[in-house]
Write a protein that holds these residues in place. Structure first.
Motif, mmCIF file in Angstrom:
data_model
loop_
_atom_site.group_PDB
_atom_site.id
_atom_site.type_symbol
_atom_site.label_atom_id
_atom_site.label_comp_id
_atom_site.label_asym_id
_atom_site.label_seq_id
_atom_site.Cartn_x
_atom_site.Cartn_y
_atom_site.Cartn_z
ATOM 1 N N ARG A 167 21.484 4.943 -5.640
ATOM 2 C CA ARG A 167 20.587 3.174 -4.790
ATOM 3 C C ARG A 167 20.331 3.029 -6.329
ATOM 4 N N LEU A 168 21.308 2.156 -6.804
ATOM 5 C CA LEU A 168 21.148 1.703 -8.383
ATOM 6 C C LEU A 168 20.208 0.528 -7.987
ATOM 7 N N ASP A 169 20.444 0.102 -8.748
ATOM 8 C CA ASP A 169 19.100 -1.552 -8.747
ATOM 9 C C ASP A 169 19.447 -2.758 -7.961
ATOM 10 N N SER A 170 18.699 -3.655 -7.293
ATOM 11 C CA SER A 170 19.387 -4.423 -6.441
ATOM 12 C C SER A 170 19.860 -4.279 -4.939
ATOM 13 N N ASP A 171 21.044 -4.458 -5.100
ATOM 14 C CA ASP A 171 21.902 -4.527 -4.241
ATOM 15 C C ASP A 171 22.885 -3.528 -4.075
ATOM 16 N N LYS A 172 22.738 -2.551 -5.731
ATOM 17 C CA LYS A 172 24.327 -2.084 -6.066
ATOM 18 C C LYS A 172 23.417 -0.640 -5.792
ATOM 19 N N ASP A 215 15.058 6.922 -5.333
ATOM 20 C CA ASP A 215 14.563 5.319 -4.829
ATOM 21 C C ASP A 215 13.746 5.278 -4.132
ATOM 22 N N GLU A 241 30.791 -0.184 -13.650
ATOM 23 C CA GLU A 241 30.027 -1.659 -12.674
ATOM 24 C C GLU A 241 30.838 -3.485 -13.221
ATOM 25 N N ASN A 263 18.235 7.785 -7.402
ATOM 26 C CA ASN A 263 18.711 6.504 -8.129
ATOM 27 C C ASN A 263 19.145 6.834 -8.915
ATOM 28 N N LEU A 264 19.598 5.817 -10.497
ATOM 29 C CA LEU A 264 20.376 5.829 -11.278
ATOM 30 C C LEU A 264 20.290 6.601 -12.655
#
Length: 170
Positions: free
Chosen positions: A94-99, A24, A150, A31-32
């Motif tokens: 770190r995934l997307d946005s705040d996750k 990320d 999720e 990242n994811l």
């Protein structure tokens, strides 16, 4: 000598495309894409564990109230705290946005609960954080494990926030 024979310099670009594809940019964390590959690797290597997905509560409000730069700083600080607390058990993603995610390998449910409490305490002055957790066993599909975590995170956020929920079929 011609000009070409006297050349001593080589210009070009050394690329780390594969590594960059798994990092990320904003946080420097995995990242994811890296998480999904790691999950598939773990379940195929006869390893069991827990996937913990964490979401910063009310992150949209943080961005709106204080600005995106401050929001990005919060994301980086959360990532740093997670790296410090999760280093014994896991990589941090770190995934997307705040996750964010932790792939907790070879731990017990009590360890997951204890880690979440430590994360909440470490971040208390900065933000609150919710967690969704899915247990996985050997041979399980990483996509399904991810979706279960999720769903558990969604449940934690819709049922009061600042809590951890373990996925169950019920």
């Amino acid at each position: 000598k011609t000009r070409m024979q006297d050349s001593r310099w080589l210009f070009g670009r050394i690329s780390k495309v594969k590594a960059q594809d798994h990092i990320d940019e904003m946080s420097g964390l995995y990242n994811l894409k890296a998480l999904m590959e790691d999950l598939d690797d773990r379940t195929m290597q006869d390893e069991c564990g827990y996937l913990m997905i964490l979401g910063i509560d009310n992150f949209k409000h943080i961005n709106t109230q204080y600005g995106r730069e401050y929001g990005n700083r919060v994301l980086r600080m959360v990532g740093e705290e997670l790296q410090g607390l999760g280093k014994i058990f896991s990589k941090v993603y770190r995934l997307d946005s705040d996750k964010f995610a932790l792939n907790l390998i070879g731990v017990k449910k009590e360890d997951v609960d204890h880690l979440y409490q430590k994360i909440r305490e470490a971040l208390a002055s900065l933000c609150t954080i919710s967690s969704g957790v899915a247990e996985y066993k050997v041979g399980e599909d990483g996509e399904i494990v991810y979706q279960h975590a999720e769903n558990a995170l969604y449940s934690a956020k819709t049922n009061g926030k600042n809590m951890q929920v373990f996925f169950s079929v019920e």
